[in-house]
Motif scaffolding. Structure first.
Motif, PDB file in Angstrom:
ATOM      1  N   GLY A 104       0.825  -1.204   0.000  1.00  9.25           N
ATOM      2  CA  GLY A 104       0.000   0.000   0.000  1.00  9.25           C
ATOM      3  C   GLY A 104       0.857   1.252   0.000  1.00  9.25           C
ATOM      4  O   GLY A 104       2.070   1.198   0.210  1.00  9.25           O
ATOM      5  N   VAL A 105       0.223   2.392  -0.252  1.00 12.99           N
ATOM      6  CA  VAL A 105       0.904   3.675  -0.360  1.00 12.99           C
ATOM      7  C   VAL A 105       0.272   4.676   0.601  1.00 12.99           C
ATOM      8  O   VAL A 105      -0.954   4.752   0.713  1.00 12.99           O
ATOM      9  N   ILE A 106       1.119   5.419   1.309  1.00 15.78           N
ATOM     10  CA  ILE A 106       0.676   6.602   2.040  1.00 15.78           C
ATOM     11  C   ILE A 106       1.199   7.805   1.265  1.00 15.78           C
ATOM     12  O   ILE A 106       2.413   8.006   1.171  1.00 15.78           O
ATOM     13  N   HIS A 107       0.291   8.564   0.679  1.00  9.99           N
ATOM     14  CA  HIS A 107       0.668   9.655  -0.231  1.00  9.99           C
ATOM     15  C   HIS A 107       0.597  10.983   0.516  1.00  9.99           C
ATOM     16  O   HIS A 107      -0.479  11.527   0.749  1.00  9.99           O
ATOM     17  N   GLY A 157      -2.379   8.267  13.393  1.00 12.38           N
ATOM     18  CA  GLY A 157      -3.613   8.167  12.614  1.00 12.38           C
ATOM     19  C   GLY A 157      -3.386   7.502  11.275  1.00 12.38           C
ATOM     20  O   GLY A 157      -4.250   6.781  10.767  1.00 12.38           O
ATOM     21  N   HIS A 158      -2.215   7.706  10.665  1.00 15.61           N
ATOM     22  CA  HIS A 158      -1.895   7.057   9.393  1.00 15.61           C
ATOM     23  C   HIS A 158      -1.736   5.552   9.556  1.00 15.61           C
ATOM     24  O   HIS A 158      -2.135   4.775   8.686  1.00 15.61           O
ATOM     25  N   LEU A 159      -1.157   5.140  10.663  1.00 16.44           N
ATOM     26  CA  LEU A 159      -1.021   3.713  10.940  1.00 16.44           C
ATOM     27  C   LEU A 159      -2.395   3.070  11.086  1.00 16.44           C
ATOM     28  O   LEU A 159      -2.656   1.993  10.532  1.00 16.44           O
ATOM     29  N   LEU A 160      -3.288   3.748  11.797  1.00 15.88           N
ATOM     30  CA  LEU A 160      -4.656   3.237  11.952  1.00 15.88           C
ATOM     31  C   LEU A 160      -5.356   3.145  10.600  1.00 15.88           C
ATOM     32  O   LEU A 160      -6.079   2.181  10.324  1.00 15.88           O
TER      33      LEU A 160
END
Length: 376
Positions: free
Chosen positions: A86-89, A254-257
């Protein structure tokens, strides 16, 4: 590696469940932040750390520009189809005032790069994305605090790029609901730094945001005799703009969640009105602080006697942006417990330990302690 991205990487590494791949052109960031993040992760390892635990502290860092399709494709090709989960943009230009001066640059970078990234992700069967959005998508909201159901009507080119990107991502999820899933995180105002003082915000040139500017004034990097306050005639308690500030460490978690919520056992999409697996969440504390209240808080943290002058309103600013974070608390388990005093203390701790940011002398890294870097 900018403020939010470096803290998100640490939040991922702290779990020891992820192998982090970083793509950055270092337009407004410093490669040294990755070395610092890796150091924090290594220092947190238990004495009996497994090889997998140790590997999780090593960042695969690629220096490239999201607008350069071939450079980004080379990254995905290195890991192969379905090789990236997955990507966190997070990459974007983000200054409201600047976006009104150079709107085409913002549209090219923030929207064009997102489209290109999504196309390459699809090509390599990487179809999960956490998108970094913003409270600016709401423009001047009709209701405070702001729920996610509020219509999106951004007032600045920056905010409009975020609306466009959210729309594009939702359309992709609608077109291929069995392939794509996405969560958009609408940030309010991140502040602070990691309590270690090893990573923090080191903006290129003059800071565009209030707290880094106040920090730079106190340490002497900005020589202005007075802070310029953009308007004191807003319908707020002291007439200055009100924003919802949350600690960057809380925001990072919050991004980890959100990433976990893209997993196969998640139920966050069960209540979507269509079959598109797309949802947006506010990340904020749920109460606001005015510009003058923030100045007072930083005065107490730094001991610096800030002077200010009120000038005209700045195009694109809205009177009040305060989150209703109920949905994120309920569905993601998000919480932002750290208070304003902690935010200002941690910011000042970072600034005093790194008076010239990442560009100053580096005495905290042991010799030779650097992560693996893959340069294009």
């Amino acid at each position: 590696m900018a403020l939010i991205a470096s803290h998100v990487i640490f939040a991922l590494q702290e779990t020891r469940r992820f192998k982090v791949i970083s793509i950055d052109n270092h337009h407004n960031s410093h490669p040294k932040s990755l070395q610092r993040v890796a150091q924090i992760a290594r220092d947190a390892l238990p004495p009996n750390a497994s090889e997998q635990d140790k590997e999780s502290t090593v960042i695969d860092a690629w220096t490239c520009d999201l607008r350069n399709r071939e450079q980004v494709r080379n990254v995905f090709e290195h890991y192969g189809k379905d090789g990236i989960w997955g990507v966190i943009h997070i990459a974007a230009y983000k200054a409201v005032g600047e976006s009104s001066e150079i709107p085409l640059t913002y549209y090219e970078n923030n929207v064009g790069a997102t489209i290109s990234l999504l196309q390459i992700m699809s090509e390599y069967d990487c179809t999960r994305i956490v998108y970094s959005s913003s409270a600016t998508v709401y423009g001047t909201p009709p209701v405070i605090p702001i729920p996610e159901t509020t219509r999106m009507k951004a007032d600045s080119p920056y905010g409009k790029t975020k609306v466009m990107d959210e729309t594009i991502i939702e359309d992709v999820c609608s077109a291929e609901p069995t392939r794509w899933s996405a969560l958009s995180l609408r940030y309010f105002n991140p502040a602070g730094a990691h309590p270690s003082g090893l990573i923090g915000e080191d903006p290129l040139g003059r800071p565009m945001n209030l707290l880094p500017l106040l920090s730079h004034m106190a340490i002497g990097l900005v020589k202005d005799s007075k802070l310029q306050v953009f308007g004191q005639d807003y319908p707020t308690p002291d007439g200055t703009c009100v924003r919802d500030y949350l600690h960057v460490v809380d925001l990072a978690k919050g991004h980890l969640l959100a990433l976990d919520a893209l997993g196969p056992d998640s139920h966050v999409f069960d209540t979507c009105p269509t079959n598109a697996r797309f949802k947006a969440y506010n990340l904020g504390k749920g109460h606001g602080m005015s510009v003058l209240e923030m100045v007072d808080a930083m005065r107490k943290a730094t001991g610096f006697d800030y002077k200010y002058e009120v000038i005209g309103r700045r195009h694109g600013d809205v009177p009040e942006l305060v989150a209703d974070p109920t949905l994120a608390r309920k569905e993601l388990g998000f919480n932002a417990p750290q208070d304003l005093v902690t935010m200002c203390r941690d910011l000042w701790n970072w600034q005093t330990k790194n008076p010239k940011g990442y560009g100053g002398p580096d005495e905290v890294l042991p010799a030779g302690a650097t992560p693996t870097l893959h340069q294009l």
